[in-house]
Design a protein around this motif. Structure first.
Motif, mmCIF file in Angstrom:
data_model
loop_
_atom_site.group_PDB
_atom_site.id
_atom_site.type_symbol
_atom_site.label_atom_id
_atom_site.label_comp_id
_atom_site.label_asym_id
_atom_site.label_seq_id
_atom_site.Cartn_x
_atom_site.Cartn_y
_atom_site.Cartn_z
ATOM 1 N N LEU A 1 0.821 -1.209 0.000
ATOM 2 C CA LEU A 1 0.000 0.000 0.000
ATOM 3 C C LEU A 1 0.857 1.261 0.000
ATOM 4 O O LEU A 1 0.545 2.239 -0.693
ATOM 5 C CB LEU A 1 -0.954 -0.003 1.190
ATOM 6 C CG LEU A 1 -2.093 -1.019 1.110
ATOM 7 C CD1 LEU A 1 -2.849 -1.079 2.442
ATOM 8 C CD2 LEU A 1 -3.026 -0.690 -0.032
ATOM 9 N N LYS A 2 1.931 1.245 0.762
ATOM 10 C CA LYS A 2 2.840 2.387 0.788
ATOM 11 C C LYS A 2 3.501 2.574 -0.585
ATOM 12 O O LYS A 2 3.593 3.697 -1.095
ATOM 13 C CB LYS A 2 3.910 2.178 1.868
ATOM 14 C CG LYS A 2 4.850 3.330 2.006
ATOM 15 C CD LYS A 2 5.836 3.092 3.143
ATOM 16 C CE LYS A 2 6.816 4.232 3.261
ATOM 17 N NZ LYS A 2 7.804 4.010 4.317
ATOM 18 N N LYS A 3 3.943 1.472 -1.201
ATOM 19 C CA LYS A 3 4.562 1.541 -2.519
ATOM 20 C C LYS A 3 3.537 1.999 -3.562
ATOM 21 O O LYS A 3 3.846 2.817 -4.429
ATOM 22 C CB LYS A 3 5.139 0.176 -2.888
ATOM 23 C CG LYS A 3 5.898 0.149 -4.183
ATOM 24 C CD LYS A 3 7.107 1.032 -4.198
ATOM 25 C CE LYS A 3 8.223 0.505 -3.346
ATOM 26 N NZ LYS A 3 9.442 1.349 -3.451
ATOM 27 N N TYR A 4 2.296 1.507 -3.456
ATOM 28 C CA TYR A 4 1.229 1.911 -4.369
ATOM 29 C C TYR A 4 1.026 3.424 -4.316
ATOM 30 O O TYR A 4 0.975 4.088 -5.345
ATOM 31 C CB TYR A 4 -0.071 1.178 -4.013
ATOM 32 C CG TYR A 4 -1.273 1.676 -4.752
ATOM 33 C CD1 TYR A 4 -1.523 1.259 -6.055
ATOM 34 C CD2 TYR A 4 -2.164 2.564 -4.155
ATOM 35 C CE1 TYR A 4 -2.627 1.731 -6.748
ATOM 36 C CE2 TYR A 4 -3.272 3.027 -4.839
ATOM 37 C CZ TYR A 4 -3.494 2.607 -6.130
ATOM 38 O OH TYR A 4 -4.589 3.079 -6.815
ATOM 39 N N LYS A 5 0.918 3.966 -3.112
ATOM 40 C CA LYS A 5 0.723 5.410 -2.969
ATOM 41 C C LYS A 5 1.902 6.179 -3.549
ATOM 42 O O LYS A 5 1.715 7.173 -4.248
ATOM 43 C CB LYS A 5 0.524 5.780 -1.504
ATOM 44 C CG LYS A 5 0.459 7.286 -1.298
ATOM 45 C CD LYS A 5 -0.480 7.701 -0.227
ATOM 46 C CE LYS A 5 -0.526 9.170 0.035
ATOM 47 N NZ LYS A 5 -0.364 10.077 -1.073
ATOM 48 N N GLY A 6 3.120 5.723 -3.272
ATOM 49 C CA GLY A 6 4.301 6.389 -3.806
ATOM 50 C C GLY A 6 4.342 6.368 -5.326
ATOM 51 O O GLY A 6 4.652 7.379 -5.966
ATOM 52 N N GLN B 1 1.770 6.137 -7.319
ATOM 53 C CA GLN B 1 0.716 7.033 -7.796
ATOM 54 C C GLN B 1 1.161 8.492 -7.722
ATOM 55 O O GLN B 1 0.852 9.281 -8.612
ATOM 56 C CB GLN B 1 -0.573 6.827 -6.994
ATOM 57 C CG GLN B 1 -1.223 5.489 -7.213
ATOM 58 C CD GLN B 1 -1.568 5.241 -8.674
ATOM 59 O OE1 GLN B 1 -2.241 6.042 -9.306
ATOM 60 N NE2 GLN B 1 -1.087 4.141 -9.209
ATOM 61 N N ASP B 2 1.888 8.855 -6.667
ATOM 62 C CA ASP B 2 2.387 10.226 -6.524
ATOM 63 C C ASP B 2 3.447 10.546 -7.576
ATOM 64 O O ASP B 2 3.457 11.638 -8.135
ATOM 65 C CB ASP B 2 2.975 10.448 -5.129
ATOM 66 C CG ASP B 2 1.935 10.459 -4.029
ATOM 67 O OD1 ASP B 2 0.722 10.579 -4.340
ATOM 68 O OD2 ASP B 2 2.322 10.320 -2.851
ATOM 69 N N GLN C 1 -1.593 3.656 -13.861
ATOM 70 C CA GLN C 1 -2.306 2.925 -12.816
ATOM 71 C C GLN C 1 -1.532 1.642 -12.528
ATOM 72 O O GLN C 1 -1.808 0.587 -13.108
ATOM 73 C CB GLN C 1 -3.734 2.628 -13.255
ATOM 74 C CG GLN C 1 -4.553 3.883 -13.389
ATOM 75 C CD GLN C 1 -5.969 3.586 -13.811
ATOM 76 O OE1 GLN C 1 -6.208 2.758 -14.676
ATOM 77 N NE2 GLN C 1 -6.917 4.251 -13.183
#
Length: 80
Positions: free
Chosen positions: A7-12, A14-15, A21
């Motif tokens: 989840l942390k990697k996903y958010k990073g 996306q940023d 996607q």
């Protein structure tokens, strides 16, 4: 990766790469490469070199999970 790490990697991702996607599921321990699925890529596994400038993040691609998995196992054996 654990759920929290993913989840942390996903958010990073996306940023850093908002036009893509990307859904990460594995990362290398020796560099910033992340194995991801991309919404528009069917079954392909994209290798993203995280923290690269946008447009330069593509580091490789496998046609499907099994091709990526075979290579990951071979690289793990060599690394050990």
């Amino acid at each position: 990766m654990t759920t929290e790490e993913a989840l942390k990697k996903y958010k990073g991702l996306q940023d850093r790469y908002p036009c893509r996607q990307l859904f990460p599921f594995a990362c290398r321990q020796d560099c910033d490469d992340v194995a991801c699925w991309e919404r528009e890529a069917d079954e392909a596994v994209k290798i993203i070199h995280d923290f690269a400038s946008p447009g330069w993040e593509d580091s490789g691609e496998y046609p499907d999970l099994w091709a990526w998995f075979r290579d990951a196992i071979d690289e793990t054996i060599q690394w050990e």
